[in-house]
Design an enzyme around this catalytic site. Structure first.
Site, short mmCIF file in Angstrom:
data_model
loop_
_atom_site.label_atom_id
_atom_site.label_comp_id
_atom_site.label_asym_id
_atom_site.label_seq_id
_atom_site.Cartn_x
_atom_site.Cartn_y
_atom_site.Cartn_z
N HIS A 1 3.72 6.56 -6.81
CA HIS A 1 2.85 7.61 -7.37
C HIS A 1 3.56 8.97 -7.23
O HIS A 1 3.67 9.75 -8.19
CB HIS A 1 1.51 7.61 -6.62
CG HIS A 1 0.45 8.46 -7.24
ND1 HIS A 1 -0.80 8.61 -6.67
CD2 HIS A 1 0.43 9.21 -8.37
CE1 HIS A 1 -1.54 9.41 -7.44
NE2 HIS A 1 -0.82 9.80 -8.47
N HIS B 1 1.74 4.51 -2.82
CA HIS B 1 1.79 5.97 -2.64
C HIS B 1 3.15 6.52 -3.06
O HIS B 1 3.25 7.53 -3.75
CB HIS B 1 1.58 6.33 -1.16
CG HIS B 1 0.18 6.23 -0.68
ND1 HIS B 1 -0.88 6.82 -1.32
CD2 HIS B 1 -0.34 5.62 0.43
CE1 HIS B 1 -2.00 6.57 -0.63
NE2 HIS B 1 -1.70 5.84 0.42
N HIS C 1 0.83 -1.21 0.00
CA HIS C 1 0.00 0.00 0.00
C HIS C 1 0.88 1.27 0.00
O HIS C 1 0.73 2.14 -0.85
CB HIS C 1 -0.90 -0.03 1.24
CG HIS C 1 -1.83 1.12 1.39
ND1 HIS C 1 -3.17 1.03 1.10
CD2 HIS C 1 -1.63 2.40 1.80
CE1 HIS C 1 -3.75 2.20 1.32
NE2 HIS C 1 -2.84 3.05 1.76
N GLU C 2 1.80 1.34 0.96
CA GLU C 2 2.62 2.55 1.10
C GLU C 2 3.58 2.73 -0.08
O GLU C 2 3.85 3.85 -0.50
CB GLU C 2 3.40 2.54 2.43
CG GLU C 2 2.53 2.53 3.68
CD GLU C 2 1.52 3.67 3.76
OE1 GLU C 2 1.71 4.71 3.08
OE2 GLU C 2 0.52 3.52 4.48
#
Length: 596
Positions: A394, A391, A387-388
């Protein structure tokens, strides 16, 4: 890693390398002094922003100040998060926060001053080649102009800001400090005080009496405070209505969506499409009832595991390898950045004494992003890492592709990249496992994410819409009215397979998100957009990957809806939500097959 070590005992390779941001304290101090000088320089532009050249110079200086103060702020606070008890970095964090406030105040004249120009002058600036790079900024100012008031009115609204925060502050104090819950019985039959922190643990208990006891105690406590909490929630809605009227918005909903330039149809589409998909959720509840072997499924039965805990011990090195395999569909360019993050100390891996809890991805433009974890060797932590890093990559691609002013993406887009990584990881694990018990465990884990992130958040979003509309029409809502609206929504969303306990009508009273109005829908749209992207990538391959990478590189260079649309996910239509629902339906098919 059972024993929690001091920060200095953690091996360097398991920590992030903040030297990439500032090599030492001296470099930080030097940049701090530079920002102070730049802040003095920008004051010279006050009263002069009436021509293209002055505005261009002022914007360039604004970007320089913002970038450097952001770097200082990020570094100071990440150093503070390594060990929150370390006084040097407590002080540095405070110093950086004060600088940010000072910078905010110094830059605050720019927007109102430009907006005081006539419509004709503003249009002239947009067309001026000197300001070509700032065209989007100026167009955004023109879009906001109808909702920006005179200098005196803006000053008055700013002064009202402290009062406007009162409903949220009062609720926070009541909810976190003053509210005391009774003692309830735990699994061992011991009397334990119920708290916000341990409530979900009680609901996960295998013992139904324990679950029911905690559930009843929680809502009985809120029920005793229902008049006070209904007053704080009503005050919050009235505050929103005041601001919407003051700033000339047709409704609070439109005011809340305006910043992201999102039309109310996106919000109503979500609610309508989820209504159509409720039979899928009802199917899930029937399955849950069957697996728990209960005659009636109650609201306190929603968190208890459906499968005996599957022991999945996943060391950090294995988690990294698995994630790399799972994200192969995203192509080599993406995997190379991921590997760079793993190899070059972007990540602060394990817990240490006084380290900030939780996980996040953060950073400053011009340097690679960073990820803070408190990694445990389990499935949850592996998903957190995926998940991290979503980010982080991105941010990395946005920063690489966009100039500073247009690199920052919105909250509306933020959860897409992180959730997509989780979706691909889940898909990979489901395809790889041969153990039926493990497969059912993973399917349940994923199905519950749909239940809590898409269905539940949409129900919250609908509650906000109904309560705001009714108060905008001049009604006042009593505790009984709030409870009635909330209870009827629960009946609708949970269906006939569920016994919707009367106590749940008080749940509205414990949701802090209701004080950050019209925000929760972003969880559901972000999850749906990510699920839609994942489905396209797995079905189409490279063309979908290229569109997705284009999305990651777009930062904040356009409106969120437009960025997603170009990448193949049109959130102004119900399609992405329908695609996400088709994934949920396939999970249910697999779960039903395994439990025949």
């Amino acid at each position: 890693m059972n024993q929690i070590l001091e920060r200095k005992a953690i091996p360097a390779e398991q920590t992030w390398k903040l030297e990439d941001l500032f090599p030492n304290q001296q470099a930080w101090d030097q940049e701090y002094q530079e920002v102070k000088k730049l802040v003095d320089r920008i004051k010279a532009y006050r009263g002069k922003l009436n021509n293209a050249k002055a505005i261009q110079e002022c914007f360039a200086l604004e970007d320089e100040i913002s970038l450097h103060s952001e770097r200082l702020y990020v570094y100071a606070n990440m150093k503070h998060h390594e060990d929150t008890a370390e006084p040097t970095y407590q002080a540095l964090s405070d110093k950086s926060k004060k600088l940010s406030v000072e910078v905010g105040e110094a830059l605050s004249f720019i927007s109102p001053e430009i907006l005081s120009l006539s419509e004709e002058q503003l249009r002239g600036l947009v067309a001026d080649p000197t300001l070509a790079f700032y065209k989007r900024t100026l167009e955004e100012m023109i879009r906001e102009k109808p909702h920006v008031l005179s200098e005196a009115e803006e000053a008055l609204l700013a002064q009202a800001g402290n009062m406007a925060g009162a409903p949220s502050t009062i609720f926070g104090m009541l909810n976190n400090a003053d509210m005391k819950f009774p003692k309830v019985k735990n699994d061992k039959g011991e009397e334990v005080e119920l708290t916000h922190g341990n409530y979900i643990q009680f609901l996960e208990s295998r013992n139904r009496d324990v679950r029911a006891g905690a559930f009843k105690a929680m809502y009985d406590t809120y029920s005793k405070q229902k008049n006070t909490i209904a007053s704080t929630l009503s005050a919050n809605i009235n505050k929103n209505i005041f601001y919407a009227k003051a700033r000339h918005y047709p409704s609070v909903l439109e005011m809340s969506l305006f910043g992201d330039n999102i039309k109310p149809e996106v919000y109503t589409n979500l609610i309508d499409t989820i209504h159509e998909s409720l039979p899928l959720l009802h199917r899930y509840f029937k399955l849950r009832k069957k697996l728990l072997k209960v005659d009636e499924l109650h609201m306190y039965d929603l968190f208890t595991p459906l499968v005996d805990e599957v022991e999945m011990n996943i060391p950090y090195s294995e988690a990294k390898t698995t994630i790399k395999e799972a994200l192969k569909p995203l192509g080599d360019d993406y995997l190379n950045i991921l590997q760079d993050g793993f190899d070059n100390r972007w990540i602060d891996v394990y817990e240490n004494q006084n380290k900030r809890s939780g996980a996040y991805s953060w950073g400053a433009y011009g340097t690679h992003p960073y990820v803070l974890l408190n990694h445990k060797d389990n499935l949850n932590s592996m998903f957190t890492l995926a998940h991290e890093m979503g980010h982080a990559i991105h941010s990395y691609l946005s920063d690489e592709e966009q100039e500073y002013r247009y690199a920052q993406y919105t909250i509306f887009l933020a959860e897409v990249a992180s959730t997509l990584n989780e979706a691909l990881l889940m898909d990979y694990l489901l395809k790889k496992t041969t153990d039926p018990k493990e497969k059912l465990y993973l399917l349940t884990y994923y199905a519950d994410q749909f239940r809590t992130t898409v269905f539940r958040q949409t129900m919250f979003a609908e509650f906000e819409k109904i309560t705001h509309e009714r108060m905008e029409q001049g009604e006042s809502l009593t505790p009984a009215e709030f409870s009635k609206i909330y209870y009827e929504l629960n009946q609708k969303y949970h269906g006939e397979a569920m016994t919707v306990d009367k106590d749940i009508e008080m749940e509205w009273a414990r949701i802090p998100h209701f004080y950050n109005s019209f925000y929760v829908y972003k969880y559901a749209t972000g999850f749906s957009a990510a699920t839609s992207f994942a489905k396209q990538i797995l079905d189409e391959g490279d063309p979908a990957v290229q569109r997705y990478l284009g999305f990651l590189k777009s930062g904040g260079s356009d409106y969120s809806i437009e960025i997603l649309k170009r990448a193949g996910v049109d959130m102004s239509s119900p399609e992405p939500i329908k695609q996400a629902m088709s994934v949920f339906a396939s999970l249910l098919d697999q779960m039903e097959e395994l439990t025949k």
